[in-house]
Design an enzyme around this catalytic site. Structure first.
Site, short mmCIF file in Angstrom:
data_model
loop_
_atom_site.label_atom_id
_atom_site.label_comp_id
_atom_site.label_asym_id
_atom_site.label_seq_id
_atom_site.Cartn_x
_atom_site.Cartn_y
_atom_site.Cartn_z
CB CYS A 78 21.55 -54.97 5.68
SG CYS A 78 23.03 -55.73 5.00
CG HIS A 139 17.44 -56.65 3.94
ND1 HIS A 139 18.71 -56.93 4.35
CD2 HIS A 139 16.63 -57.56 4.56
CE1 HIS A 139 18.70 -57.95 5.18
NE2 HIS A 139 17.44 -58.35 5.32
#
Length: 463
Positions: A78, A139
């Protein structure tokens, strides 16, 4: 005489006004709706070969636009993949790649994140007069030196509006799902705390019974060590839902910990409202879905409806969400002036499963490997779909190497941003999408896992 001249004059004025309005409409910059799913396998989608999961809305985007068959994430995880997507550059260039065991951000309270000096497509478009919004997962960090400095926050990277998860969705965020953050280290620390506690209790009993002479200083030292060991295990790990699982609106925390059960509907509503609020001006919406990252949602309307258990239910719910956002764009008459894009941040998580619901990760079709698996194709080949009625020919398929990093220069080009920029690793996709060229500009594509180069794709000129 006056009436004879008045009618042509009025007609000329009306034509001039109409001409100005048409010109203004044609000169208006396009809108962008970028939709990124979390941990979706390329084999999970109907238009990429899946015939057992229903994804009619994603398939419709492909049939009405352009489907890329060799669309590649810059990393199989990610944080580095999203950093590359946002900046148009390999994560190594921005310092968002790691040589250590943890190659993604694991603690929202940490100081890591996308550097303030790094450019993003949101920042560039904001400078071109766009209203920019991020709804969903970020994130890429929040704070640097102290709580509240928000140096890595989306608002500091070009997003006028942010609603969603500054971190990501972890098992820790849902009661009963256990923990997936350094689980083996948690077990070690917990066992260490238990052993120290049992040892301390035993020595206290021995001293109290008079069997052996046990130094008081030894007992005090063991007590303090036990307290420290318990704190080292409990504070960072048992309180993870409080630290990591939060929802923010811009720079305000509005839920801590978050309510996971209603998250999909709220993210969709925020994305739709952003489009509605900004329908009369150029806008960029990055809709970064929480699906299909574990823990999986158990939305009653979709539970048990697919042929692939809870994971299949989540996929079909995700497709429904994509369809509702597309419907919002179309109902406002924005379709012909809006580039819509659908992708995943990397491949599906093959090893994710549990005894209660079974499969929790995706299917990467014919490609070997998956999330976190280096240079194997299954971890980095992702769906890539563009729709822009009137600009991109419906039903087009492009079988050329492309990258998530290509979005940055493509958006810059369409926003007429000609200002100097840093060295980019992506290329403008519009010539490929519109069919004016047949070959991708990528000669080499480097596939990293962390800071390590795992593979290189060569696309030699003229072949």
């Amino acid at each position: 005489m006056r009436s004879t001249l008045g009618a042509p004059l009025l007609l000329l004025l009306l034509l001039a006004a109409g001409s100005d309005g048409t010109g203004a409409e044609m000169d208006r910059k396009p809108n962008f709706v970028l939709m990124m799913v979390d941990d979706l396998g390329i084999g999970d989608v109907g238009c990429y070969g899946n015939d057992t999961i229903r994804t009619p809305n994603i398939d419709r985007l492909a049939s009405e636009g352009v489907k890329l068959t060799q669309h590649i994430a810059a990393a199989p995880l990610c944080t580095p993949s999203r950093a590359a997507f946002m900046t148009g550059r390999y994560a190594l260039r921005s310092g968002m790649a790691s040589a250590g065991r943890a190659q993604v951000l694991l603690f929202l309270g940490g100081s890591g994140g996308l550097p303030a000096s790094e450019g993003t497509f949101a920042k560039r478009l904001q400078q071109q007069g766009y209203t920019t919004g991020l709804v969903g997962k970020w994130h890429l960090g929040v704070n640097c030196e102290r709580r509240g400095d928000h140096c890595h926050h989306p608002n500091q990277h070009g997003f006028s509006y942010f609603y969603g998860l500054p971190f990501t969705l972890f098992n820790d965020c849902m009661p009963g799902e256990g923990s997936d953050v350094m689980a083996d280290l948690q077990v070690t620390l917990r066992h260490m705390a238990i052993i120290l506690g049992v040892g301390l209790f035993t020595l206290v009993c021995v001293r109290a019974s008079g069997l052996l002479e046990v130094s008081l200083w030894l007992l005090v030292s063991l007590f303090l060590i036990s307290i420290l060991a318990t704190a080292v295990w409990y504070v960072p790990f048992k309180l993870l839902p409080t630290w990591n699982c939060i929802i923010m609106r811009n720079q305000d925390v509005i839920e801590q910990p978050m309510t996971v059960e209603t998250l999909p509907q709220r993210l969709l509503g925020e994305a739709q409202n952003f489009v509605r609020r900004n329908s009369d001006r150029p806008f960029l919406l990055f809709f970064s879905l929480a699906h299909v990252h574990s823990p999986l949602f158990e939305t009653p309307a979709f539970a048990g409806k697919s042929r692939h258990g809870c994971y299949g239910d989540n996929l079909e719910e995700m497709d429904w969400i994509i369809g509702k956002l597309t419907e919002t764009v179309d109902s406002l008459g924005l379709a012909n002036n809006t580039l819509m894009y659908f992708t995943s941040d990397h491949g599906g998580h093959l090893e994710d499963a549990n005894s209660r619901i079974g499969q929790s990760g995706g299917w990467n079709g014919i490609y070997k490997g998956g999330k976190a698996m280096g240079g194997w194709e299954g971890g980095i080949r992702v769906p890539g779909i563009f729709r822009w009625p009137g600009r991109l020919a419906a039903g087009t398929v492009v079988d050329e190497p492309t990258s998530l990093m290509d979005l940055y220069p493509t958006l810059k080009y369409l926003a007429k941003d000609t200002l100097p920029d840093r060295l980019l690793d992506g290329h403008n996709l519009m010539p490929l999408l519109e069919g004016s060229v047949k070959r991708s500009e990528h000669e080499f594509m480097f596939h990293y896992c962390g800071v390590y180069l795992n593979a290189v794709r060569w696309h030699p000129p003229g072949i």
